[in-house]
Design a protein around this motif. Structure first.
Motif, PDB file in Angstrom:
ATOM      1  N   HIS A   6      42.910  37.256  40.482  1.00 18.97           N
ATOM      2  CA  HIS A   6      41.807  37.723  41.319  1.00 18.97           C
ATOM      3  C   HIS A   6      41.832  39.249  41.456  1.00 18.97           C
ATOM      4  CE1 HIS A   6      38.560  36.779  44.158  1.00 18.97           C
ATOM      5  NE2 HIS A   6      39.018  37.799  44.867  1.00 18.97           N
ATOM      6  N   HIS A  41      34.881  32.592  37.464  1.00 18.39           N
ATOM      7  CA  HIS A  41      35.936  33.264  38.224  1.00 18.39           C
ATOM      8  C   HIS A  41      35.492  34.681  38.586  1.00 18.39           C
ATOM      9  CE1 HIS A  41      40.532  33.622  38.830  1.00 18.39           C
ATOM     10  NE2 HIS A  41      39.898  34.362  39.690  1.00 18.39           N
ATOM     11  N   LYS A  44      33.218  34.841  41.592  1.00 19.25           N
ATOM     12  CA  LYS A  44      33.943  34.755  42.868  1.00 19.25           C
ATOM     13  C   LYS A  44      34.560  36.096  43.224  1.00 19.25           C
ATOM     14  CE  LYS A  44      34.907  29.896  42.211  1.00 19.25           C
ATOM     15  NZ  LYS A  44      35.884  28.899  41.790  1.00 19.25           N
ATOM     16  N   GLN A  47      31.854  38.348  44.488  1.00 23.58           N
ATOM     17  CA  GLN A  47      31.524  37.993  45.870  1.00 23.58           C
ATOM     18  C   GLN A  47      32.520  38.634  46.841  1.00 23.58           C
ATOM     19  OE1 GLN A  47      31.715  33.793  46.779  1.00 23.58           O
ATOM     20  NE2 GLN A  47      30.175  34.008  48.373  1.00 23.58           N
ATOM     21  N   THR A  48      33.798  38.600  46.500  1.00 20.55           N
ATOM     22  CA  THR A  48      34.817  39.240  47.325  1.00 20.55           C
ATOM     23  C   THR A  48      34.557  40.741  47.430  1.00 20.55           C
ATOM     24  OG1 THR A  48      36.513  37.603  46.744  1.00 20.55           O
ATOM     25  CG2 THR A  48      37.295  39.742  47.521  1.00 20.55           C
TER      26      THR A  48
END
Length: 143
Positions: A6, A41, A44, A47-48
Motif C-alpha cells: 500500500h 489495488h 484503493k 482513495q487513501t
C-alpha cells in the motif's frame, strides 16, 4: 524495514502524478498499466491519498487524478507515516504482553533505528523523487 504494498503503491502513484502532463487527467488504470500493477489495488491507494489530501479525484467524463499539493510540499516521510503501520513489534503498541518489556533494550534500539529511517525519509520531498522527470517519463512511456 519493509514497507507494505500500500505504501509502495502510494509513493509510485504520487511519482506518476508528479511526472504526468498532458491534455487529460491521469487515471488509475493508466498508472496501473504503466507500472504493471493491479488497478483495483491502486484504486484503493488513490482513495487513501484523496482522504489524506495528497490528490484530488475528479469523476465523470474527462475526470481523473491530480496532485492536490505542489510536489515540493509532499514530504516522503509524512506519506510513509500516514500509509504505513509503524508498529515494528507487539511491544511498540499499548498492550504489550512481553514479560521483559520493562527492561528490554531491543525495543529502544529498534525505536532508534526506526527514527533514523524516518528522519532520512523526512529529508525528501516528492520534488526530489522526480528531479529526473524526463527519464521517469521515458521509462513509464508518459507523454
Amino acid at each position: 524495514m519493509q514497507l507494505t504494498t500500500h505504501t509502495d503503491y502510494s509513493l509510485r502513484l504520487l511519482i506518476y502524478l508528479g511526472i504526468h502532463s498532458g491534455d487529460r487527467p491521469a487515471t488509475v488504470q493508466d498508472a496501473a498499466n504503466r507500472y504493471g500493477i493491479s488497478a483495483n489495488h491502486l484504486a484503493k491507494v488513490a482513495q487513501t491519498l484523496v482522504q489524506l489530501g495528497y490528490i484530488h479525484s475528479h469523476r465523470g467524463r474527462g475526470g481523473g487524478l491530480e496532485l492536490a499539493l505542489p510536489v515540493a510540499e509532499i514530504n516522503v516521510g509524512a506519506v510513509v507515516r500516514q500509509t504505513e503501520n509503524l508498529q515494528l513489534l507487539e511491544c511498540f503498541g499499548p498492550n504489550s504482553t512481553c514479560p521483559i518489556d520493562p527492561a528490554c533494550k531491543l525495543k529502544g534500539v529498534l525505536g532508534k533505528a526506526q527514527q533514523a529511517f524516518l528522519e532520512v525519509l523526512d529529508s525528501y520531498r516528492l520534488s526530489d523523487l522526480i528531479s529526473n522527470r524526463d527519464r521517469l517519463r521515458k521509462l513509464l512511456d508518459v507523454a
